[in-house]
Motif scaffolding. Structure first.
Motif, PDB file in Angstrom:
ATOM      1  N   THR A  90       5.285  -2.049   1.827  1.00 46.62           N
ATOM      2  CA  THR A  90       4.689  -1.132   2.505  1.00 46.62           C
ATOM      3  C   THR A  90       3.941   0.014   1.454  1.00 46.62           C
ATOM      4  O   THR A  90       4.938   0.356   1.277  1.00 46.62           O
ATOM      5  N   ALA A  95      -6.447  -2.607   3.862  1.00 38.63           N
ATOM      6  CA  ALA A  95      -5.375  -2.533   3.781  1.00 38.63           C
ATOM      7  C   ALA A  95      -5.564  -3.345   2.244  1.00 38.63           C
ATOM      8  O   ALA A  95      -4.260  -3.910   1.916  1.00 38.63           O
ATOM      9  N   ASP A 130      -1.244  -2.413   8.880  1.00 38.38           N
ATOM     10  CA  ASP A 130      -2.070  -2.090   9.659  1.00 38.38           C
ATOM     11  C   ASP A 130      -2.569  -2.220  10.656  1.00 38.38           C
ATOM     12  O   ASP A 130      -3.227  -2.580  11.850  1.00 38.38           O
ATOM     13  N   ASP A 183       0.785  -4.311   3.910  1.00 36.37           N
ATOM     14  CA  ASP A 183       0.232  -3.310   4.099  1.00 36.37           C
ATOM     15  C   ASP A 183      -0.631  -3.997   5.397  1.00 36.37           C
ATOM     16  O   ASP A 183      -1.199  -3.305   6.198  1.00 36.37           O
ATOM     17  N   GLN A 184      -0.876  -5.213   5.263  1.00 37.84           N
ATOM     18  CA  GLN A 184      -1.915  -5.666   6.112  1.00 37.84           C
ATOM     19  C   GLN A 184      -1.477  -5.571   7.195  1.00 37.84           C
ATOM     20  O   GLN A 184      -1.489  -5.257   8.530  1.00 37.84           O
ATOM     21  N   ARG A 204      -6.822  -2.799   9.520  1.00 42.41           N
ATOM     22  CA  ARG A 204      -6.099  -3.020   8.327  1.00 42.41           C
ATOM     23  C   ARG A 204      -7.130  -4.066   7.461  1.00 42.41           C
ATOM     24  O   ARG A 204      -6.753  -4.496   6.350  1.00 42.41           O
ATOM     25  N   ASP A 217      -4.826   1.032  -4.267  1.00 43.15           N
ATOM     26  CA  ASP A 217      -5.587   1.873  -3.220  1.00 43.15           C
ATOM     27  C   ASP A 217      -6.795   2.176  -3.153  1.00 43.15           C
ATOM     28  O   ASP A 217      -7.368   2.373  -2.804  1.00 43.15           O
ATOM     29  N   SER A 248      -1.253   2.873   4.479  1.00 41.29           N
ATOM     30  CA  SER A 248      -1.044   1.860   5.199  1.00 41.29           C
ATOM     31  C   SER A 248      -0.015   1.822   6.613  1.00 41.29           C
ATOM     32  O   SER A 248       1.154   2.372   6.378  1.00 41.29           O
TER      33      SER A 248
END
Length: 404
Positions: free
Chosen positions: A249, A362, A29, A25-26, A359, A256, A270
């Motif tokens: 992702t 995330a 993002d 995810d990070q 980000r 979330d 993300s």
């Protein structure tokens, strides 16, 4: 979710920024932010897959700027904490594969005119359990994971690794949170805290984690003698991160959002630019729900927005105040339609979503964070809704069931 009277237990979980899915995810993002920084009109649908020794980044991106994906991936991994071979996965040595293409022109022709980037249903939620107007279990789970991260980064417990999870079970009575019944913390660690068998962490380490992580977050108000603290329930957690599990992702959508207390639509967040209503409309739905509750129109509110690809206005708007509404849901909907723009373009402009702010969302949840960039957490429309729906002046402060 309709909750009746009586005693019941509800559980939510969270994960740290070093969990393989959250790593992805990070990165996704991070790519989005890199595009938004130089090209706010760029289109991004970025997916990441991570496994032992490898990161694959793919998707569809249309932009005027250039993103050095290899460098960005290694930077994100290093900032998360995968910067030493002792964790089995290292930013400097892993392989990075770039498989990014361009967005389909068939989709672009509908989005360019202001339509939604896809069909789908999106939900927002708010309740009075915490000052952030979020459910208590997910807020505590996030705080435990953030505390794990903070202690690790500060070197307080030198054996902690980047990967970790938390889980919190709250005991409720007649809809009111009473106490923490069970808390689970699973954290990656080095071998130095294993006992002689090599299969269990020592009692000393277990107590250190309780004292440094759990007690500062939960405190005496929420814990009692009957609260169970389960630390690394399998015994040990040496092998973690992408070495132990693949990451993808968008695979932690309940983490979330609201920890399972509210519905979630079909899409993750993300890696998606704000023309994708999977993301932006969920942010708007949360913004609406939070302002409805902050206005005193309800103690609990669920909002559903539904869109068709290429169509600007939502095809469906639904409200549920779970029997806590001070006015009829139809009146709430009318007031919301008056004061909140619901087209993709209106959402983007109102929430200021064409910025490199993503980000930060995330890890540790997208909601309940009154931080810079989280514009959907503002309650700046509460007074308007309160005056229109109930004709009452604004009240100071927020009445909550429990202040965690």
């Amino acid at each position: 979710m309709q909750r009746g009277n009586g005693r019941y237990y509800f559980t939510s979980e969270s994960v740290t920024e070093g969990h393989p899915d959250k790593v992805c995810d990070q990165i996704s993002d991070g790519v989005l932010d890199a595009v938004m920084k130089d090209d706010p009109s760029g289109r991004v649908a970025c997916e990441t897959f991570v496994t032992r020794g490898m990161v694959i980044v793919g998707g569809e991106i249309t932009t005027k700027t250039f993103v050095d994906v290899d460098q960005l991936v290694r930077q994100v991994l290093g900032e998360i904490g995968y910067n030493h071979h002792k964790y089995g996965f290292e930013a400097a040595t892993c392989a990075v594969v770039n498989c990014i293409g361009r967005q389909s022109p068939d989709i672009a022709q509908g989005v360019d005119t202001g339509g939604a980037g896809d069909q789908g249903i999106m939900f927002g939620y708010a309740c009075r359990e915490t000052p952030e107007l979020m459910p208590l279990p997910i807020m505590l789970a996030h705080r435990l994971c953030r505390k794990l991260s903070d202690v690790r980064r500060a070197g307080g417990l030198k054996y902690l690794g980047p990967d970790g999870k938390s889980q919190v079970t709250i005991e409720y009575l007649d809809g009111r949170p009473l106490r923490v019944d069970t808390v689970v913390v699973s954290t990656q660690h080095t071998t130095e805290i294993l006992d002689r068998s090599g299969k269990q962490i020592t009692d000393r380490a277990r107590n250190e984690i309780i004292d440094a992580i759990i007690k500062p977050v939960l405190g005496k108000r929420l814990m009692d003698r009957e609260t169970r603290c389960l630390i690394n329930p399998t015994g040990k957690f040496v092998v973690g991160g992408p070495v132990s599990d693949t990451g993808v992702t968008g695979r932690k959508i309940i983490v979330d959002t609201y920890g399972g207390r509210a519905p979630h639509g079909g899409g993750a967040f993300s890696g998606k630019d704000p023309t994708k209503v999977d993301r932006s409309a969920c942010y708007m739905a949360r913004y609406i729900a939070k302002n409805v509750v902050a206005a005193g129109a309800a103690d609990e509110c669920t909002v559903q927005l539904a869109y068709a690809i290429g169509v600007a206005e939502p095809v469906g708007v639904y409200f549920d105040t779970h029997g806590t509404g001070q006015v009829d849901e139809s009146r709430i909907e009318a007031a919301v339609r008056k004061h909140f723009p619901l087209t993709p373009r209106g959402i983007i402009e109102t929430l200021k979503l064409r910025q490199p702010i993503f980000r930060a969302t995330a890890a540790f949840g997208h909601f309940g964070r009154e931080e810079k960039g989280f514009s959907w957490e503002k309650t700046d429309k509460a007074d308007l809704l309160r005056d229109e729906l109930m004709g009452k002046p604004a009240k100071s402060g927020k009445k909550v069931l429990i202040a965690a």
